[in-house]
Write an enzyme that holds these catalytic residues in place. Structure first.
Site, PDB file in Angstrom:
ATOM      1  N   TYR A  51       0.838  -1.200   0.000  1.00 27.09           N
ATOM      2  CA  TYR A  51       0.000   0.000   0.000  1.00 27.09           C
ATOM      3  C   TYR A  51       0.875   1.253   0.000  1.00 27.09           C
ATOM      4  O   TYR A  51       0.659   2.180  -0.784  1.00 27.09           O
ATOM      5  CB  TYR A  51      -0.936  -0.009   1.220  1.00 27.09           C
ATOM      6  CG  TYR A  51      -1.758   1.248   1.356  1.00 27.09           C
ATOM      7  CD1 TYR A  51      -2.823   1.500   0.499  1.00 27.09           C
ATOM      8  CD2 TYR A  51      -1.446   2.197   2.322  1.00 27.09           C
ATOM      9  CE1 TYR A  51      -3.563   2.670   0.598  1.00 27.09           C
ATOM     10  CE2 TYR A  51      -2.190   3.361   2.434  1.00 27.09           C
ATOM     11  CZ  TYR A  51      -3.237   3.595   1.571  1.00 27.09           C
ATOM     12  OH  TYR A  51      -3.966   4.755   1.669  1.00 27.09           O
ATOM     13  N   GLU A 106     -11.549   5.721   4.669  1.00 26.50           N
ATOM     14  CA  GLU A 106     -11.013   6.646   5.671  1.00 26.50           C
ATOM     15  C   GLU A 106     -12.040   6.881   6.780  1.00 26.50           C
ATOM     16  O   GLU A 106     -11.670   7.007   7.948  1.00 26.50           O
ATOM     17  CB  GLU A 106     -10.592   7.963   5.030  1.00 26.50           C
ATOM     18  CG  GLU A 106      -9.412   7.855   4.088  1.00 26.50           C
ATOM     19  CD  GLU A 106      -8.094   7.466   4.737  1.00 26.50           C
ATOM     20  OE1 GLU A 106      -7.985   7.463   5.986  1.00 26.50           O
ATOM     21  OE2 GLU A 106      -7.154   7.135   3.993  1.00 26.50           O
ATOM     22  N   TRP A 128      -5.013   2.146  10.432  1.00 27.76           N
ATOM     23  CA  TRP A 128      -5.246   1.982   8.998  1.00 27.76           C
ATOM     24  C   TRP A 128      -5.081   0.534   8.569  1.00 27.76           C
ATOM     25  O   TRP A 128      -5.824   0.044   7.714  1.00 27.76           O
ATOM     26  CB  TRP A 128      -4.317   2.894   8.195  1.00 27.76           C
ATOM     27  CG  TRP A 128      -4.514   2.728   6.731  1.00 27.76           C
ATOM     28  CD1 TRP A 128      -3.604   2.260   5.825  1.00 27.76           C
ATOM     29  CD2 TRP A 128      -5.711   2.996   5.965  1.00 27.76           C
ATOM     30  NE1 TRP A 128      -4.157   2.218   4.565  1.00 27.76           N
ATOM     31  CE2 TRP A 128      -5.451   2.673   4.633  1.00 27.76           C
ATOM     32  CE3 TRP A 128      -6.981   3.475   6.304  1.00 27.76           C
ATOM     33  CZ2 TRP A 128      -6.397   2.806   3.627  1.00 27.76           C
ATOM     34  CZ3 TRP A 128      -7.929   3.610   5.303  1.00 27.76           C
ATOM     35  CH2 TRP A 128      -7.623   3.281   3.986  1.00 27.76           C
TER      36      TRP A 128
END
Length: 195
Positions: A22, A44, A52
């Site tokens: 990522y 988000e 995350w």
């Protein structure tokens, strides 16, 4: 016996292959497609209050549960779909966030009906000139005046779960700002992509 080569420097994610990928191939790269931006804003929002990597590990589950983040499909979801999503172990099961994902799909379609675009809205927050590259993680803000303005604009357009911190995380994820640290080898390619 030789020592192994040290891992390359990354702003974050070193040691987890999913997180590394990522960081190296996605974070900070420009995203302009409506569906892709809807996906990032949705993820988000689900990340709020969590790490995350927790969201990243469930990304494929979210894609399956939310019809590949097709806003037209998600906008049509009703109470049965909310119940289905809240029972889905492949995603983060939070009623407010699930309902925000549906409301945000509807807000996106309403934005289109008014002749606007999510891309135009998000990218209107791009700083000009771009700020200098952060040297250390402490140099990366959690929010900015631009993210505060973007959050306000998104809320005015009907989007939910889009406070200034979430708006800034979206700006980072979508390349509106490049917060790769100055010594990060990915930064140079991200800057090329942003031109």
């Amino acid at each position: 016996m030789s020592t192994p080569d040290p891992a390359p420097f990354r702003c974050f994610g070193t040691g987890d292959p999913l997180y590394e990928r990522y960081h190296d191939t996605e974070w900070g790269r420009p995203v302009r497609g409506e569906r892709e931006l809807y996906e990032r804003i949705t993820l988000e929002a689900f990340q709020s209050g969590l790490s995350w990597i927790t969201v990243l590990r469930r990304r494929e589950g979210f894609r399956a549960a939310l019809a590949g983040f097709d806003p037209e499909v998600v906008a049509a979801y009703g109470e049965d779909d909310v119940a289905r999503l809240l029972a889905d172990p492949g995603i983060i099961r939070n009623r407010l966030k699930v309902e925000a994902a549906i409301a945000n799909a509807r807000a996106l379609l309403a934005l289109h009906e008014r002749g606007g675009s999510l891309s135009g809205l998000v990218w209107s927050a791009a700083p000009d000139p771009a700020p200098p590259a952060p040297r250390e993680p402490a140099d990366v803000p959690a929010l900015t005046p631009a993210s505060t303005a973007l959050a306000k604009a998104l809320k005015a357009a009907g989007f939910r779960f889009v406070g200034p911190t979430t708006a800034y995380a979206t700006m980072q994820a979508c390349g509106v700002v490049d917060d790769h640290l100055v010594r990060c080898p990915v930064r140079a390619q991200v800057e090329v992509d942003r031109v």
